[in-house]
Design a protein around this motif. Structure first.
Motif, PDB file in Angstrom:
ATOM      1  N   PRO A   3      61.647  46.827  49.975  1.00 60.91           N
ATOM      2  CA  PRO A   3      60.252  46.665  49.555  1.00 60.91           C
ATOM      3  C   PRO A   3      59.310  46.598  50.739  1.00 60.91           C
ATOM      4  CG  PRO A   3      61.446  44.592  49.325  1.00 60.91           C
ATOM      5  CD  PRO A   3      62.468  45.644  49.655  1.00 60.91           C
ATOM      6  N   ALA A   4      58.111  47.118  50.567  1.00 57.01           N
ATOM      7  CA  ALA A   4      57.094  47.041  51.614  1.00 57.01           C
ATOM      8  C   ALA A   4      56.429  45.667  51.568  1.00 57.01           C
ATOM      9  CB  ALA A   4      56.060  48.133  51.408  1.00 57.01           C
ATOM     10  N   GLU A   5      55.795  45.272  52.679  1.00 59.98           N
ATOM     11  CA  GLU A   5      55.025  44.039  52.737  1.00 59.98           C
ATOM     12  C   GLU A   5      53.545  44.392  52.531  1.00 59.98           C
ATOM     13  OE1 GLU A   5      55.701  40.598  53.402  1.00 59.98           O
ATOM     14  OE2 GLU A   5      57.710  41.194  52.777  1.00 59.98           O
ATOM     15  N   PHE A   6      52.908  43.669  51.640  1.00 62.59           N
ATOM     16  CA  PHE A   6      51.491  43.898  51.380  1.00 62.59           C
ATOM     17  C   PHE A   6      50.702  42.679  51.820  1.00 62.59           C
ATOM     18  CE2 PHE A   6      47.748  43.522  48.578  1.00 62.59           C
ATOM     19  CZ  PHE A   6      47.107  44.711  48.885  1.00 62.59           C
ATOM     20  N   GLN A   7      49.736  42.882  52.710  1.00 59.45           N
ATOM     21  CA  GLN A   7      48.901  41.798  53.232  1.00 59.45           C
ATOM     22  C   GLN A   7      47.572  41.797  52.486  1.00 59.45           C
ATOM     23  OE1 GLN A   7      49.919  39.807  56.096  1.00 59.45           O
ATOM     24  NE2 GLN A   7      48.253  38.460  55.471  1.00 59.45           N
ATOM     25  N   LEU A   8      47.274  40.705  51.816  1.00 57.56           N
ATOM     26  CA  LEU A   8      46.019  40.588  51.081  1.00 57.56           C
ATOM     27  C   LEU A   8      44.993  39.884  51.954  1.00 57.56           C
ATOM     28  CD1 LEU A   8      44.693  41.096  48.303  1.00 57.56           C
ATOM     29  CD2 LEU A   8      45.406  38.797  47.652  1.00 57.56           C
ATOM     30  N   THR A   9      43.873  40.540  52.213  1.00 58.17           N
ATOM     31  CA  THR A   9      42.854  39.968  53.099  1.00 58.17           C
ATOM     32  C   THR A   9      41.563  39.620  52.372  1.00 58.17           C
ATOM     33  OG1 THR A   9      42.089  42.193  53.693  1.00 58.17           O
ATOM     34  CG2 THR A   9      43.771  41.189  55.103  1.00 58.17           C
ATOM     35  N   ALA A  10      41.433  40.018  51.110  1.00 56.33           N
ATOM     36  CA  ALA A  10      40.240  39.699  50.317  1.00 56.33           C
ATOM     37  C   ALA A  10      40.641  39.607  48.861  1.00 56.33           C
ATOM     38  CB  ALA A  10      39.164  40.773  50.499  1.00 56.33           C
ATOM     39  N   LEU A  11      39.932  38.764  48.110  1.00 51.07           N
ATOM     40  CA  LEU A  11      40.263  38.579  46.697  1.00 51.07           C
ATOM     41  C   LEU A  11      40.169  39.875  45.911  1.00 51.07           C
ATOM     42  CD1 LEU A  11      38.427  35.208  46.009  1.00 51.07           C
ATOM     43  CD2 LEU A  11      40.900  35.570  46.031  1.00 51.07           C
ATOM     44  N   THR A  12      39.262  40.743  46.299  1.00 48.28           N
ATOM     45  CA  THR A  12      39.081  42.012  45.598  1.00 48.28           C
ATOM     46  C   THR A  12      39.983  43.110  46.140  1.00 48.28           C
ATOM     47  OG1 THR A  12      37.235  42.507  47.087  1.00 48.28           O
ATOM     48  CG2 THR A  12      36.697  41.487  44.970  1.00 48.28           C
ATOM     49  N   GLY A  13      40.880  42.758  47.067  1.00 43.79           N
ATOM     50  CA  GLY A  13      41.707  43.766  47.719  1.00 43.79           C
ATOM     51  C   GLY A  13      42.753  44.387  46.824  1.00 43.79           C
ATOM     52  N   LEU A  14      43.079  43.729  45.709  1.00 43.74           N
ATOM     53  CA  LEU A  14      44.080  44.300  44.806  1.00 43.74           C
ATOM     54  C   LEU A  14      43.524  45.457  43.985  1.00 43.74           C
ATOM     55  CD1 LEU A  14      45.714  41.005  43.514  1.00 43.74           C
ATOM     56  CD2 LEU A  14      46.773  42.698  45.016  1.00 43.74           C
ATOM     57  N   ALA A  15      42.187  45.478  43.807  1.00 43.48           N
ATOM     58  CA  ALA A  15      41.573  46.465  42.916  1.00 43.48           C
ATOM     59  C   ALA A  15      41.863  47.894  43.359  1.00 43.48           C
ATOM     60  CB  ALA A  15      40.071  46.225  42.837  1.00 43.48           C
ATOM     61  N   GLY A  16      41.813  48.138  44.651  1.00 44.62           N
ATOM     62  CA  GLY A  16      42.019  49.499  45.127  1.00 44.62           C
ATOM     63  C   GLY A  16      43.385  49.739  45.730  1.00 44.62           C
ATOM     64  N   LYS A 196      43.230  24.526  39.452  1.00 40.40           N
ATOM     65  CA  LYS A 196      43.445  25.628  40.385  1.00 40.40           C
ATOM     66  C   LYS A 196      43.178  26.980  39.725  1.00 40.40           C
ATOM     67  CE  LYS A 196      46.708  23.176  43.345  1.00 40.40           C
ATOM     68  NZ  LYS A 196      48.107  23.024  43.789  1.00 40.40           N
ATOM     69  N   LEU A 197      43.553  27.107  38.455  1.00 38.85           N
ATOM     70  CA  LEU A 197      43.300  28.358  37.761  1.00 38.85           C
ATOM     71  C   LEU A 197      41.807  28.553  37.519  1.00 38.85           C
ATOM     72  CD1 LEU A 197      44.361  30.908  36.459  1.00 38.85           C
ATOM     73  CD2 LEU A 197      44.832  29.600  34.375  1.00 38.85           C
ATOM     74  N   PHE A 198      41.094  27.471  37.209  1.00 40.46           N
ATOM     75  CA  PHE A 198      39.637  27.570  37.082  1.00 40.46           C
ATOM     76  C   PHE A 198      39.023  28.021  38.403  1.00 40.46           C
ATOM     77  CE2 PHE A 198      35.540  25.485  37.939  1.00 40.46           C
ATOM     78  CZ  PHE A 198      34.746  26.145  37.005  1.00 40.46           C
ATOM     79  N   GLU A 199      39.487  27.471  39.512  1.00 40.62           N
ATOM     80  CA  GLU A 199      38.958  27.865  40.823  1.00 40.62           C
ATOM     81  C   GLU A 199      39.240  29.330  41.111  1.00 40.62           C
ATOM     82  OE1 GLU A 199      39.384  23.385  42.769  1.00 40.62           O
ATOM     83  OE2 GLU A 199      40.843  24.952  43.267  1.00 40.62           O
ATOM     84  N   THR A 200      40.402  29.815  40.688  1.00 38.20           N
ATOM     85  CA  THR A 200      40.702  31.236  40.858  1.00 38.20           C
ATOM     86  C   THR A 200      39.733  32.092  40.050  1.00 38.20           C
ATOM     87  OG1 THR A 200      43.038  31.079  41.463  1.00 38.20           O
ATOM     88  CG2 THR A 200      42.392  33.019  40.217  1.00 38.20           C
ATOM     89  N   ARG A 201      39.494  31.698  38.790  1.00 38.41           N
ATOM     90  CA  ARG A 201      38.544  32.454  37.955  1.00 38.41           C
ATOM     91  C   ARG A 201      37.151  32.449  38.569  1.00 38.41           C
ATOM     92  NH1 ARG A 201      40.165  30.092  31.918  1.00 38.41           N
ATOM     93  NH2 ARG A 201      42.249  31.054  31.790  1.00 38.41           N
ATOM     94  N   LEU A 202      36.737  31.288  39.065  1.00 40.10           N
ATOM     95  CA  LEU A 202      35.413  31.184  39.677  1.00 40.10           C
ATOM     96  C   LEU A 202      35.345  32.026  40.945  1.00 40.10           C
ATOM     97  CD1 LEU A 202      32.593  29.976  39.949  1.00 40.10           C
ATOM     98  CD2 LEU A 202      33.629  27.957  41.009  1.00 40.10           C
ATOM     99  N   ALA A 203      36.366  31.957  41.771  1.00 40.88           N
ATOM    100  CA  ALA A 203      36.372  32.730  43.011  1.00 40.88           C
ATOM    101  C   ALA A 203      36.286  34.222  42.731  1.00 40.88           C
ATOM    102  CB  ALA A 203      37.636  32.418  43.819  1.00 40.88           C
ATOM    103  N   MET A 204      37.011  34.703  41.715  1.00 44.89           N
ATOM    104  CA  MET A 204      36.956  36.114  41.370  1.00 44.89           C
ATOM    105  C   MET A 204      35.569  36.503  40.863  1.00 44.89           C
ATOM    106  SD  MET A 204      39.752  37.531  42.185  1.00 44.89           S
ATOM    107  CE  MET A 204      39.534  39.093  41.349  1.00 44.89           C
ATOM    108  N   ALA A 205      34.957  35.627  40.077  1.00 44.21           N
ATOM    109  CA  ALA A 205      33.608  35.913  39.582  1.00 44.21           C
ATOM    110  C   ALA A 205      32.618  35.990  40.737  1.00 44.21           C
ATOM    111  CB  ALA A 205      33.178  34.841  38.585  1.00 44.21           C
TER     112      ALA A 205
END
Length: 344
Positions: A3-16, A196-205
């Motif tokens: 498997p490859a390693e994926f580095q996430l650097t921004a919350l919106t980085g998964l979109a693309g 924590k899940l609320f904070e995730t939802r808020l951060a994404m918004a």
């Protein structure tokens, strides 16, 4: 194939990033507490198995724990491959993560990659995601100018917020993210998410906001926003609206009476008894008006006296029927445009 390693650097980085699925390999309780947006839970170890392996690790030996854990993990992954993942073709591209990108996601991702799927593992796991969430919520905050929509209980702030969104105004619905209406009677089916899940939802918004446009949020805290618009609505209109809006809350036997009883330390016994009587008679509008006049409104006024300097306009609303709500939304939209003429 590894498997490859994926580095996430921004919350919106998964979109693309092009992943077809995000797999959370942690236990169901870990997943319920918080998870990456859009993730599905396919546990390598369930909660009971994780506890069992942890006990063996401490009380017997790390080797024995790894041996038993490995057997359990292999069986669980095999069930996932034969079950929910069985229909995917060779081009399927999943991202797998666990708590910190260690053994659970490593084992799962390796098997998926050996099958031939284009698998990646999230570097740092959920902890790397959590760090980005906290950075957005606690340090960065909203990237757009914030306008707070204020108003006493029953002023239909949330419904007007939704009408603003339908008009193309940028909004963040905090009550929607929390699955709660922000009052004593505000619980909704499904309950509130973990903090924590609320904070995730808020951060994404927040991360998805256009910084060039103002964002309207409902008043929930004096810490939110620098400018406020206040809805001024007669108490009788607010009471009637609340009786309609909270129709689901009064269907649960004893719920209203129990909530009123919790207010006993704050009000005279005669008033509490009056409210209980109204609840028993199912006179919801009268009960709502009493609660507003004697419980909610005085607290709003006290708070407003401390933070009134933020208020930029008062929008009078006489009716909270469909036409009145649409008119209120149009006037709020115009007021927001007046505060931030370049942003709308």
């Amino acid at each position: 194939m590894q498997p490859a390693e994926f580095q996430l650097t921004a919350l919106t980085g998964l979109a693309g990033a092009g992943f077809d699925a995000i797999i959370d390999a942690r236990s169901p309780s870990e997943f319920a507490e918080d998870h990456l947006s859009g993730a599905i839970n396919l546990p390598v170890l369930d909660d009971a198995q994780r506890a069992e392996v942890g006990t063996i690790y401490k009380q017997v030996s790390p080797f024995q724990a790894r041996k038993i854990g490995g057997a359990l993990a292999a069986a669980n992954v095999a069930r996932h491959v034969a079950g929910p993942l069985a229909g995917h073709g060779g081009g399927w591209r999943p991202l797998v993560y666990c708590w910190r990108g260690g053994q659970r996601s490593g084992a799962f991702a390796t098997i998926l990659a050996q099958i031939g799927w284009r698998t990646a593992r999230l570097s740092g796991g959920w902890k790397s995601w959590r760090a980005l969430v906290l950075d957005q919520v606690e340090r960065r905050g909203p990237p757009a100018p914030v306008v707070v929509l204020d108003g006493n209980t029953g002023a239909a702030k949330t419904e007007i917020l939704h009408l603003l969104a339908a008009r193309g105004v940028q909004v963040v619905d905090l009550e929607g993210l929390a699955n709660h209406r922000g009052s004593l009677f505000g619980a909704r089916p499904g309950g509130q998410p973990a903090q924590k899940l609320f904070e995730t939802r808020l951060a994404m918004a927040l991360a998805g906001l256009d910084p060039a446009r103002p964002v309207v949020v409902e008043a929930e805290s004096s810490r939110i926003g620098g400018l406020a618009l206040r809805l001024s609505v007669p108490v009788t209109a607010r009471a009637a609206y609340t009786a309609r809006a909270y129709a689901d809350a009064v269907l649960e036997p004893g719920r209203v009476e129990a909530t009123v009883a919790r207010l006993a330390p704050l009000h005279p016994a005669e008033r509490i008894e009056d409210w209980r009587t109204l609840a028993q008679r199912r006179e919801w509008a009268a009960l709502a008006e009493g609660l507003m006049r004697h419980h909610y409104d005085p607290r709003y006024e006290k708070h407003r006296a401390r933070h009134g300097a933020l208020e930029r306009a008062v929008i009078g609303v006489e009716r909270l029927d469909a036409a009145g709500l649409e008119d209120a939304a149009a006037r709020v939209e115009a007021a927001v445009a007046g505060l931030h003429p370049q942003g709308l």
